[in-house]
Write an enzyme that holds these catalytic residues in place. Structure first.
Site, short mmCIF file in Angstrom:
data_model
loop_
_atom_site.label_atom_id
_atom_site.label_comp_id
_atom_site.label_asym_id
_atom_site.label_seq_id
_atom_site.Cartn_x
_atom_site.Cartn_y
_atom_site.Cartn_z
CE LYS A 187 149.18 42.63 79.98
NZ LYS A 187 148.34 41.67 80.71
CB THR A 244 145.05 43.83 81.19
OG1 THR A 244 145.56 43.04 80.12
CG2 THR A 244 145.57 43.26 82.50
#
Length: 336
Positions: A187, A244
């Protein structure tokens, strides 16, 4: 329980606070004895501003703090996990549960963090991965947060769940340590790309497109490497991806913004002033995808920007003008 947390970054410090709040006897270790002494005196970590470290928290620069620990949390940056594991190994007792909270893939070997620790410790301790959408800055001030404790050994995963879980820090268990660790590492590459979009001035539509399609790529590769598709749709997968890619707490997103604004990757990382894990993960993803013959156009384009000097606007055009595809078919096929 006696616990040692290795790494005085924001995340290691925040997790130390969680364990202290839960009544455990906690020692926080720094590889730099001078930093340990400063933290001991000031009772404050500059990475968690205005968060006071409790007097009950022991702080040391002596790695032998792991000797009596029932649980040892490895919270160093991914590039330092092997070295930290090697330092701790001689002092660890068999049966001590190790908790890996670092998110990354080792360069050259492409190993996950738990695999590195298992190598260095020699298999005498069970390794659990703890991961999820969890900014240290928010955990440090006790905002509600959820994570996943992952291990093939259900008893070890539950031990970590019991040690950390409280009214503001909720922990789920999972047997899929492969999927949880891959989610946490991959990610970061996507967060870089979302930052680039922000830097270019693109808005919500673009970011939603990018995050959704990138998650499809991560799941395709992750399944081939042994992870479960369900994991990639959960807290450690989609949950961590969302936080994120959208928060200014994210170093990866901040670096991507600077690249989108015209700075080189090296200039961006220097300006961020901390480890940008996505930069290193992009190289590993590129190698893993090639080895498994998995089509990952978004992640490959990030690699091209970071390592081959490709212009970001050229990459956007390349991605948007690819051959027509069927969304449902592409979601379940390894080749797109």
């Amino acid at each position: 329980m006696k616990a040692a947390v290795l790494g005085t970054g924001g995340w290691g410090t925040a997790l130390s606070l969680v364990l202290c709040d839960n009544g455990h006897k906690v020692t926080l270790w720094s590889h730099n004895p001078e930093k340990a002494e400063l933290l001991r005196k000031t009772r404050e970590n500059p990475l968690l501003k205005s968060v006071k470290l409790p007097e009950s928290l022991e702080i040391t620069g002596d790695i032998r703090c792991v000797e009596e620990a029932d649980m040892v949390v490895f919270a160093s940056p991914s590039f330092a996990v092997r070295e930290t594991g090697r330092k701790a190994a001689p002092f660890l007792r068999p049966g001590t549960v190790l908790v890996s909270v670092s998110k990354g893939i080792e360069r050259d070997t492409n190993l996950r963090m738990s695999q590195i620790l298992s190598q260095e410790i020699g298999g005498k301790c069970e390794v659990v991965a703890l991961s999820g959408p969890s900014h240290a800055e928010e955990v440090g001030v006790r905002l509600p947060t959820g994570c996943v404790s992952a291990c093939a050994d259900a008893a070890a995963a539950k031990l970590v769940q019991d040690a950390f879980m409280n009214a503001y820090f909720r922990v789920y268990t999972s047997p899929d340590i492969v999927g949880v660790e891959l989610s946490g590492a991959l990610k970061n590459v996507v967060a870089l790309s979302c930052g680039v979009c922000d830097g270019l001035g693109y808005q919500d539509n673009t970011k939603a497109l990018l995050m959704t399609r990138a998650m499809g790529e991560i799941a395709r590769l992750g399944e081939l490497l042994g992870g479960s598709r369900l994991t990639f749709g959960g807290l450690a997968g989609m949950g961590d991806l969302i936080v994120t890619c959208t928060s200014m707490h994210s170093r990866n997103r901040r670096a991507g913004i600077l690249i989108g604004q015209g700075k080189t990757p090296q200039q961006a990382m220097e300006e961020v002033g901390a480890v940008v894990e996505g930069y290193y993960a992009a190289e590993s993803v590129h190698q893993l995808a090639a080895g498994k013959n998995v089509d990952m156009p978004i992640c490959n384009c990030v690699y091209d920007i970071l390592y081959r000097g490709k212009q970001v606007r050229d990459v956007v055009t390349e991605l948007m003008t690819r051959a027509k595809k069927d969304e449902v078919e592409i979601s379940w096929m390894y080749q797109s």
